[in-house]
Motif scaffolding. Structure first.
Motif, PDB file in Angstrom:
ATOM      1  N   GLU A 153       0.635  -0.728   0.189  1.00 41.71           N
ATOM      2  CA  GLU A 153      -0.308   0.141  -0.146  1.00 41.71           C
ATOM      3  C   GLU A 153       0.807   0.762  -0.083  1.00 41.71           C
ATOM      4  N   LEU A 154       1.832   1.283   0.914  1.00 38.40           N
ATOM      5  CA  LEU A 154       2.815   1.712   0.504  1.00 38.40           C
ATOM      6  C   LEU A 154       3.818   2.396  -0.816  1.00 38.40           C
ATOM      7  N   THR A 155       3.958   1.280  -1.164  1.00 38.04           N
ATOM      8  CA  THR A 155       5.253   1.634  -2.104  1.00 38.04           C
ATOM      9  C   THR A 155       4.534   1.787  -4.103  1.00 38.04           C
ATOM     10  N   GLY A 156       3.099   0.881  -3.347  1.00 37.39           N
ATOM     11  CA  GLY A 156       2.208   0.570  -4.848  1.00 37.39           C
ATOM     12  C   GLY A 156       2.935  -0.832  -5.652  1.00 37.39           C
ATOM     13  N   ILE A 157       4.435  -1.204  -4.995  1.00 41.10           N
ATOM     14  CA  ILE A 157       5.059  -2.436  -5.350  1.00 41.10           C
ATOM     15  C   ILE A 157       5.223  -4.090  -4.357  1.00 41.10           C
ATOM     16  N   GLU A 158       4.424  -5.145  -4.811  1.00 43.32           N
ATOM     17  CA  GLU A 158       4.602  -6.693  -3.722  1.00 43.32           C
ATOM     18  C   GLU A 158       5.435  -7.122  -4.219  1.00 43.32           C
ATOM     19  N   ASP A 159       6.070  -7.186  -2.585  1.00 38.96           N
ATOM     20  CA  ASP A 159       7.492  -8.252  -2.352  1.00 38.96           C
ATOM     21  C   ASP A 159       6.958  -9.142  -1.326  1.00 38.96           C
ATOM     22  N   LEU A 160       7.010 -10.314  -1.833  1.00 44.45           N
ATOM     23  CA  LEU A 160       6.642 -11.232  -1.093  1.00 44.45           C
ATOM     24  C   LEU A 160       7.608 -12.210  -0.472  1.00 44.45           C
ATOM     25  N   ALA A 161       9.021 -11.460  -0.652  1.00 37.99           N
ATOM     26  CA  ALA A 161      10.212 -11.866  -0.302  1.00 37.99           C
ATOM     27  C   ALA A 161      11.023 -10.701   0.784  1.00 37.99           C
ATOM     28  N   MET A 162       9.902 -10.306   1.908  1.00 36.11           N
ATOM     29  CA  MET A 162      10.404  -8.444   1.763  1.00 36.11           C
ATOM     30  C   MET A 162      10.486  -9.123   3.715  1.00 36.11           C
ATOM     31  N   VAL A 163      11.497  -8.939   4.341  1.00 43.38           N
ATOM     32  CA  VAL A 163      12.142  -9.477   5.647  1.00 43.38           C
ATOM     33  C   VAL A 163      11.917  -8.201   6.440  1.00 43.38           C
ATOM     34  N   LYS A 164      11.279  -8.756   7.634  1.00 44.05           N
ATOM     35  CA  LYS A 164      11.614  -7.505   8.690  1.00 44.05           C
ATOM     36  C   LYS A 164      12.541  -6.986  10.295  1.00 44.05           C
ATOM     37  N   THR A 165      13.039  -5.915  10.277  1.00 49.42           N
ATOM     38  CA  THR A 165      14.329  -6.260  11.537  1.00 49.42           C
ATOM     39  C   THR A 165      13.990  -5.353  12.205  1.00 49.42           C
ATOM     40  N   GLU A 166      15.333  -5.001  13.046  1.00 49.54           N
ATOM     41  CA  GLU A 166      15.371  -3.997  14.165  1.00 49.54           C
ATOM     42  C   GLU A 166      16.636  -3.381  13.423  1.00 49.54           C
ATOM     43  N   PRO A 167      16.517  -2.008  14.636  1.00 50.99           N
ATOM     44  CA  PRO A 167      18.341  -1.399  14.037  1.00 50.99           C
ATOM     45  C   PRO A 167      19.194  -2.273  14.379  1.00 50.99           C
ATOM     46  N   PHE A 168      19.845  -2.923  15.044  1.00 46.63           N
ATOM     47  CA  PHE A 168      20.752  -3.445  15.710  1.00 46.63           C
ATOM     48  C   PHE A 168      21.225  -4.500  14.950  1.00 46.63           C
ATOM     49  N   THR A 169      22.342  -4.774  14.909  1.00 45.13           N
ATOM     50  CA  THR A 169      23.103  -6.186  14.170  1.00 45.13           C
ATOM     51  C   THR A 169      23.857  -6.703  14.999  1.00 45.13           C
ATOM     52  N   GLN A 170      24.774  -7.464  14.977  1.00 47.18           N
ATOM     53  CA  GLN A 170      25.942  -8.134  15.264  1.00 47.18           C
ATOM     54  C   GLN A 170      26.297  -9.339  14.774  1.00 47.18           C
ATOM     55  N   TRP A 171      27.745  -9.440  14.646  1.00 44.23           N
ATOM     56  CA  TRP A 171      27.988 -10.283  13.915  1.00 44.23           C
ATOM     57  C   TRP A 171      29.812 -10.592  14.564  1.00 44.23           C
ATOM     58  N   VAL A 172      29.890 -11.660  15.174  1.00 47.32           N
ATOM     59  CA  VAL A 172      31.200 -11.553  15.437  1.00 47.32           C
ATOM     60  C   VAL A 172      31.698 -13.247  14.725  1.00 47.32           C
ATOM     61  N   ILE A 173      32.842 -13.101  14.349  1.00 43.77           N
ATOM     62  CA  ILE A 173      33.656 -14.599  13.821  1.00 43.77           C
ATOM     63  C   ILE A 173      34.789 -14.657  14.192  1.00 43.77           C
ATOM     64  N   GLU A 174      35.234 -16.487  14.361  1.00 43.85           N
ATOM     65  CA  GLU A 174      36.353 -16.487  14.468  1.00 43.85           C
ATOM     66  C   GLU A 174      37.154 -16.602  13.451  1.00 43.85           C
ATOM     67  N   ASP A 175      38.481 -15.402  13.872  1.00 37.33           N
ATOM     68  CA  ASP A 175      39.582 -15.566  12.790  1.00 37.33           C
ATOM     69  C   ASP A 175      40.375 -16.497  12.275  1.00 37.33           C
ATOM     70  N   TRP A 176      39.370 -17.604  11.900  1.00 37.63           N
ATOM     71  CA  TRP A 176      39.801 -18.520  10.973  1.00 37.63           C
ATOM     72  C   TRP A 176      39.050 -18.627   9.542  1.00 37.63           C
ATOM     73  N   PHE A 177      39.779 -18.986   8.270  1.00 38.35           N
ATOM     74  CA  PHE A 177      39.363 -18.736   7.055  1.00 38.35           C
ATOM     75  C   PHE A 177      40.464 -19.432   6.460  1.00 38.35           C
ATOM     76  N   CYS A 178      40.020 -20.457   5.173  1.00 29.75           N
ATOM     77  CA  CYS A 178      40.684 -21.254   4.608  1.00 29.75           C
ATOM     78  C   CYS A 178      41.289 -20.546   3.129  1.00 29.75           C
ATOM     79  N   GLY A 179      40.739 -19.290   2.458  1.00 30.35           N
ATOM     80  CA  GLY A 179      40.602 -18.555   1.126  1.00 30.35           C
ATOM     81  C   GLY A 179      39.739 -16.732   1.315  1.00 30.35           C
ATOM     82  N   PRO A 180      40.214 -17.044   0.637  1.00 30.03           N
ATOM     83  CA  PRO A 180      39.534 -15.200   0.338  1.00 30.03           C
ATOM     84  C   PRO A 180      38.172 -14.926   1.361  1.00 30.03           C
TER      85      PRO A 180
END
Ligand code: NAI
Ligand code: CS2
Length: 478
Positions: A242-269
């Motif tokens: 209704e707001l945009t006039g465009i339908e998006d069936l795959a939309m997702v909703k979330t909060e402003p906060f986001t965090q990702w902590v990764i162990e520094d262990w990679f074997c490539g790019p």
């Protein structure tokens, strides 16, 4: 009109669009379990990596079960809206990092080929806690799971995440490509080590040389992921249309906060994670424990107590004085079991969590969090409770939360409304009764004093209901 590359230009000007040439993007990531969380978290980071000028990080999403997300995204050229909502309003961004979605049960070889492609550098997973098919008691793969048994016998058409990963790695080894970095982004402690064990056990069932190669060459960093992503509802989709006039069936909703902590262990790019706001560390466990026992522990307490008492949403529970008091007490108890990482200020984290839970714009359903409790309780509530009991400490809030999970298994809210128990252990839970019966389903044992405390709260919940138990234990006038 549907969201797609052709209709992007018709969105309102306050919607941020992919700021890169999508036709030049390579497929560097295969993501298993393309649910709402991936689309709101890791895919948004890969979108930012692409926008920063590094074209290697497009995503091939994989659904291990239904075709729903593929059907939604296919008609939208992989595009979807990420809506960030807070009391202050909402911000929309179209994410362009997801290039294709494969449905593993329809054509598992395409998934194996994607993992084995030369451009692929990362495999990421959000397949829920139950998707790892681990036996809680032994830590090994579930011996009585039909799909695990199938993949242990043949990798021609794998059905499980470990099976698909092993088949993909096997093909890489055969054609002389390097191994991969394989990253669990599910809410499990030591998720990297759990996934590594599962993959190596699967490989060993087929080829010891392959298992040794994976053990030596592949990286399985543990991660802590955090962003509250409630399931999208039909109302969310309709409001956006209704707001945009465009339908998006795959939309997702979330909060402003986001965090990702990764162990520094990679074997490539890898993407330049630090520049994208992702923390790399040599020890993830203290971050995982703090998040699982504070955020997720409180979430589960809210899901069962609030759910029994009639709260549809998380923010309703923390609007109650006794609800907030119970959560604060649960945090007082849980935090004594933590070894907080440098950089985590627990009082500030707790204050921020309460604000996040109180966000009325998120509409986070208690019923969603209540799902799969048998897979969630051990790391969220049982571990801190057992550690405190071993130290001779009582834990009234953790005890009440565990008792509420047991009460939940009766399948009725306090006003008598019946609901289905949504849990992979539902059959065993239906047969269980009493504190020891439910603890056995969790593979947990507790001392006699804690056992008696849970039993007393379970009786109170049965006789008086969740809100009365909450008032009794955490209200102004106990
Ligand atoms: P969702 O329901 O939108 O998606 C779940 C995904 O897991 C789907 O792709 C589904 O096909 C797959 N899946 C479910 N059962 C499976 C099984 N037995 N075997 C293999 N795959 C299976 O859920 P959502 O929101 O994407 O969450 C998924 C996981 O992400 C959570 O369980 C949690 O571990 C993690 N997570 C979620 C957060 C959230 O707030 N939604 C935040 C932090 C982590
Ligand atoms: C929730 C989590 O559904 C649940 O079990 O506790 O998905 C929670 O929303 C996330 O872990 C937040 O990062």
């Amino acid at each position: 009109m549907r969201l797609s590359s052709h209709t992007l230009g018709q969105l309102p000007s306050d919607v941020a669009l992919p700021a890169y040439d999508r036709t030049a993007v390579k497929r560097g990531v295969v993501h298993l379990g393309i649910g709402a969380f991936h689309r709101a978290h890791q895919a948004a980071v890969f979108n930012a990596a692409l926008a920063s000028g590094d074209p290697r990080w497009g995503v091939t999403g994989v659904s291990l079960r239904s075709a729903g997300v593929r059907d939604q995204l296919e008609l939208q050229d992989g595009l979807y809206t990420l809506l960030v909502r807070s009391g202050a309003g909402s911000q929309a961004r179209v994410i362009g990092s997801v290039l294709d979605v494969l449905v593993a049960p329809e054509d598992p070889r395409r998934v194996v080929d994607a993992i084995a492609a030369a451009d692929t550098h990362l495999v990421t997973l959000t397949i829920t806690e139950k998707g790892y098919k681990l036996d809680r008691a032994t830590g090994g793969l579930l011996a009585d799971d039909a799909d695990i048994a199938h993949d242990m016998a043949s990798l021609e058409a794998p059905r499980t995440a470990p099976g698909l990963i092993v088949a993909g790695l096997k093909l890489r080894r055969t054609v002389g490509l390097p191994a991969l970095t394989i990253m669990s982004c599910d809410n499990l402690p030591h998720n990297g080590a759990l996934l590594r064990d599962a993959v190596i056990a699967m490989a060993r069932a087929h080829d010891a040389g392959l298992a040794d190669w994976i053990a030596a060459e592949a990286a399985f960093p543990s991660t802590m992921v955090d962003r509250i992503v409630p399931a999208t509802t039909d109302d969310d989709i309709a409001a956006r249309r209704e707001l945009t006039g465009i339908e998006d069936l795959a939309m997702v909703k979330t909060e402003p906060f986001t965090q990702w902590v990764i162990e520094d262990w990679f074997c490539g790019p890898r993407p330049d994670f630090a520049a994208l706001g992702v923390q790399l560390t040599d020890k993830v466990a203290p971050w995982e424990d703090a998040k699982l026992r504070l955020l997720n522990g409180a979430h589960s307490a809210i899901a069962y107590l609030g759910g029994l008492g009639g709260d549809e949403f998380v923010h309703q529970f923390v609007a109650r004085d006794a609800g907030r008091a119970m959560i604060e007490t649960l945090w007082d108890e849980a935090q004594t079991t933590l070894d907080p990482p440098a950089g985590l200020d627990i009082p500030a984290y707790r204050a921020a969590l309460l604000e996040r839970f109180a966000n009325p714009a998120l509409q986070h359903r208690t019923r969603q969090i209540a799902m799969d409790g048998s897979q969630k309780l051990p790391q969220r509530l049982i571990a801190p409770l057992a550690e405190r009991a071993a130290a001779g400490q009582q834990s009234p809030a953790l005890v009440l939360a565990v008792a509420a999970w047991m009460r939940w298994q009766a399948g009725r809210t306090d006003d008598g409304t019946a609901f289905e128990i949504d849990d992979p252990a539902a059959a065993r839970l239906a047969d269980a009764s009493g504190v020891d019966g439910y603890l056995a389903v969790l593979g947990a044992e507790l001392d006699a004093r804690t056992y008696a405390a849970i039993a007393a709260q379970l009786t109170r919940l049965e006789q008086s209901g969740a809100l009365a138990a909450l008032e009794h234990t955490h209200g102004d006038h106990p």
